[in-house]
Design a protein around this motif. Structure first.
Motif, PDB file in Angstrom:
ATOM      1  N   TYR A  97       0.853  -1.182   0.000  1.00  0.00           N
ATOM      2  CA  TYR A  97       0.000   0.000   0.000  1.00  0.00           C
ATOM      3  C   TYR A  97       0.885   1.227   0.000  1.00  0.00           C
ATOM      4  N   ILE A  98       0.556   2.206  -0.807  1.00  0.00           N
ATOM      5  CA  ILE A  98       1.349   3.427  -0.842  1.00  0.00           C
ATOM      6  C   ILE A  98       0.456   4.625  -0.534  1.00  0.00           C
ATOM      7  N   TRP A  99       1.094   5.658  -0.017  1.00  0.00           N
ATOM      8  CA  TRP A  99       0.415   6.915   0.277  1.00  0.00           C
ATOM      9  C   TRP A  99       1.055   7.997  -0.562  1.00  0.00           C
ATOM     10  N   MET A 100       0.250   8.932  -1.039  1.00  0.00           N
ATOM     11  CA  MET A 100       0.753  10.015  -1.886  1.00  0.00           C
ATOM     12  C   MET A 100      -0.065  11.274  -1.626  1.00  0.00           C
ATOM     13  N   GLY A 101       0.376  12.380  -2.241  1.00  0.00           N
ATOM     14  CA  GLY A 101      -0.377  13.622  -2.143  1.00  0.00           C
ATOM     15  C   GLY A 101      -1.818  13.396  -2.557  1.00  0.00           C
ATOM     16  N   GLY A 102      -2.734  14.035  -1.855  1.00  0.00           N
ATOM     17  CA  GLY A 102      -4.152  13.813  -2.112  1.00  0.00           C
ATOM     18  C   GLY A 102      -4.892  15.036  -2.616  1.00  0.00           C
ATOM     19  N   GLY A 103      -4.189  16.026  -3.170  1.00  0.00           N
ATOM     20  CA  GLY A 103      -4.858  17.189  -3.735  1.00  0.00           C
ATOM     21  C   GLY A 103      -4.880  18.406  -2.832  1.00  0.00           C
ATOM     22  N   HIS A 104      -4.474  18.242  -1.582  1.00  0.00           N
ATOM     23  CA  HIS A 104      -4.408  19.328  -0.604  1.00  0.00           C
ATOM     24  C   HIS A 104      -3.215  19.028   0.297  1.00  0.00           C
ATOM     25  N   PRO A 105      -2.468  20.051   0.743  1.00  0.00           N
ATOM     26  CA  PRO A 105      -1.281  19.787   1.573  1.00  0.00           C
ATOM     27  C   PRO A 105      -1.554  18.938   2.815  1.00  0.00           C
ATOM     28  N   ASP A 106      -2.768  18.988   3.349  1.00  0.00           N
ATOM     29  CA  ASP A 106      -3.096  18.233   4.555  1.00  0.00           C
ATOM     30  C   ASP A 106      -3.843  16.934   4.267  1.00  0.00           C
ATOM     31  N   LEU A 107      -3.906  16.528   3.007  1.00  0.00           N
ATOM     32  CA  LEU A 107      -4.665  15.338   2.630  1.00  0.00           C
ATOM     33  C   LEU A 107      -3.765  14.362   1.881  1.00  0.00           C
ATOM     34  N   LYS A 108      -3.827  13.092   2.235  1.00  0.00           N
ATOM     35  CA  LYS A 108      -3.065  12.048   1.549  1.00  0.00           C
ATOM     36  C   LYS A 108      -4.046  11.023   0.976  1.00  0.00           C
ATOM     37  N   LEU A 109      -3.604  10.376  -0.091  1.00  0.00           N
ATOM     38  CA  LEU A 109      -4.403   9.360  -0.765  1.00  0.00           C
ATOM     39  C   LEU A 109      -3.673   8.038  -0.674  1.00  0.00           C
ATOM     40  N   GLY A 110      -4.357   6.992  -0.256  1.00  0.00           N
ATOM     41  CA  GLY A 110      -3.771   5.670  -0.180  1.00  0.00           C
ATOM     42  C   GLY A 110      -4.260   4.803  -1.331  1.00  0.00           C
ATOM     43  N   CYS A 111      -3.386   3.907  -1.782  1.00  0.00           N
ATOM     44  CA  CYS A 111      -3.724   3.064  -2.923  1.00  0.00           C
ATOM     45  C   CYS A 111      -2.841   1.822  -2.888  1.00  0.00           C
ATOM     46  N   SER A 112      -3.358   0.698  -3.335  1.00  0.00           N
ATOM     47  CA  SER A 112      -2.504  -0.477  -3.435  1.00  0.00           C
ATOM     48  C   SER A 112      -1.504  -0.255  -4.571  1.00  0.00           C
ATOM     49  N   SER A 113      -0.317  -0.778  -4.414  1.00  0.00           N
ATOM     50  CA  SER A 113       0.719  -0.637  -5.443  1.00  0.00           C
ATOM     51  C   SER A 113       0.236  -1.187  -6.773  1.00  0.00           C
ATOM     52  N   ARG A 114      -0.391  -2.329  -6.731  1.00  0.00           N
ATOM     53  CA  ARG A 114      -0.861  -2.986  -7.957  1.00  0.00           C
ATOM     54  C   ARG A 114      -1.871  -2.108  -8.687  1.00  0.00           C
ATOM     55  N   HIS A 115      -2.814  -1.514  -7.966  1.00  0.00           N
ATOM     56  CA  HIS A 115      -3.814  -0.643  -8.597  1.00  0.00           C
ATOM     57  C   HIS A 115      -3.185   0.648  -9.117  1.00  0.00           C
ATOM     58  N   PHE A 116      -2.230   1.181  -8.377  1.00  0.00           N
ATOM     59  CA  PHE A 116      -1.518   2.387  -8.812  1.00  0.00           C
ATOM     60  C   PHE A 116      -0.856   2.144 -10.166  1.00  0.00           C
ATOM     61  N   VAL A 117      -0.117   1.040 -10.269  1.00  0.00           N
ATOM     62  CA  VAL A 117       0.601   0.717 -11.505  1.00  0.00           C
ATOM     63  C   VAL A 117      -0.372   0.445 -12.647  1.00  0.00           C
ATOM     64  N   LYS A 118      -1.437  -0.285 -12.360  1.00  0.00           N
ATOM     65  CA  LYS A 118      -2.416  -0.605 -13.406  1.00  0.00           C
ATOM     66  C   LYS A 118      -3.105   0.661 -13.922  1.00  0.00           C
ATOM     67  N   ALA A 119      -3.460   1.550 -13.026  1.00  0.00           N
ATOM     68  CA  ALA A 119      -4.209   2.754 -13.410  1.00  0.00           C
ATOM     69  C   ALA A 119      -3.339   3.807 -14.088  1.00  0.00           C
ATOM     70  N   LEU A 120      -2.118   4.000 -13.611  1.00  0.00           N
ATOM     71  CA  LEU A 120      -1.301   5.124 -14.089  1.00  0.00           C
ATOM     72  C   LEU A 120      -0.141   4.724 -14.990  1.00  0.00           C
ATOM     73  N   GLN A 121       0.202   3.442 -14.996  1.00  0.00           N
ATOM     74  CA  GLN A 121       1.280   2.923 -15.834  1.00  0.00           C
ATOM     75  C   GLN A 121       2.557   3.772 -15.744  1.00  0.00           C
ATOM     76  N   PRO A 122       3.067   3.954 -14.541  1.00  0.00           N
ATOM     77  CA  PRO A 122       4.284   4.763 -14.396  1.00  0.00           C
ATOM     78  C   PRO A 122       5.519   4.008 -14.870  1.00  0.00           C
ATOM     79  N   VAL A 123       6.553   4.753 -15.160  1.00  0.00           N
ATOM     80  CA  VAL A 123       7.879   4.164 -15.331  1.00  0.00           C
ATOM     81  C   VAL A 123       8.381   3.948 -13.905  1.00  0.00           C
ATOM     82  N   ILE A 124       8.798   2.739 -13.584  1.00  0.00           N
ATOM     83  CA  ILE A 124       9.314   2.444 -12.245  1.00  0.00           C
ATOM     84  C   ILE A 124      10.817   2.265 -12.368  1.00  0.00           C
ATOM     85  N   ALA A 125      11.569   3.076 -11.626  1.00  0.00           N
ATOM     86  CA  ALA A 125      13.025   3.062 -11.784  1.00  0.00           C
ATOM     87  C   ALA A 125      13.702   3.420 -10.474  1.00  0.00           C
ATOM     88  N   ASP A 126      14.976   3.120 -10.395  1.00  0.00           N
ATOM     89  CA  ASP A 126      15.793   3.465  -9.233  1.00  0.00           C
ATOM     90  C   ASP A 126      16.194   4.939  -9.369  1.00  0.00           C
TER      91      ASP A 126
END
Length: 131
Positions: A97-126
């Motif tokens: 599970y990962i947490w990221m910015g949620g649209g406001h400085p005091d708000l965070k959004l949580g998401c499973s890693s698998r869903h994050f990758v499936k939805a956004l298709q990021p480049v994952i790199a070191d």
């Protein structure tokens, strides 16, 4: 994408996702982007810096310290490069599970890693180093 620079990965801006307890490494990011860029593009063409706040708001719809990779206004103009360390493992079949910015400085959004990758298709790199 920057026009006139040939085919391939050559974004003007990227959304970089780094684990809060890690240190962003711009040299590693440059190496990743250079490997994906058109072959005729030299390393001298890369100039990394934060986007001006007005540009960031125009691309994402979010203010400084509130950018969320979900819901950006111009997703095709803003590829996502996520630090491998964010996911904790190369095996995305392992639930995490990962947490990221949620649209406001005091708000965070949580998401499973698998869903994050499936939805956004990021480049994952070191692109980060431990603090």
């Amino acid at each position: 994408w920057q026009e006139g620079q040939g085919e391939g990965f050559n974004p003007r801006y990227v959304l970089v996702l780094v684990q809060y307890k890690a240190k962003f490494n711009s040299e590693k990011l440059a190496s990743v982007i250079h490997k994906m860029a058109p072959k005729n593009l030299s390393k001298k063409a890369f100039h990394f810096r934060l986007a001006p706040e007005e540009v960031a708001i125009e691309l994402t719809g979010f203010k400084h310290n509130a950018v969320c990779p979900f819901g950006v206004l111009q997703p095709k103009s803003l590829p996502i490069i996520a630090a491998k360390a964010v996911f904790g493992s190369d095996d995305l079949s392992i639930p995490s599970y990962i947490w990221m910015g949620g649209g406001h400085p005091d708000l965070k959004l949580g998401c499973s890693s698998r869903h994050f990758v499936k939805a956004l298709q990021p480049v994952i790199a070191d692109i980060s180093d431990p603090r």
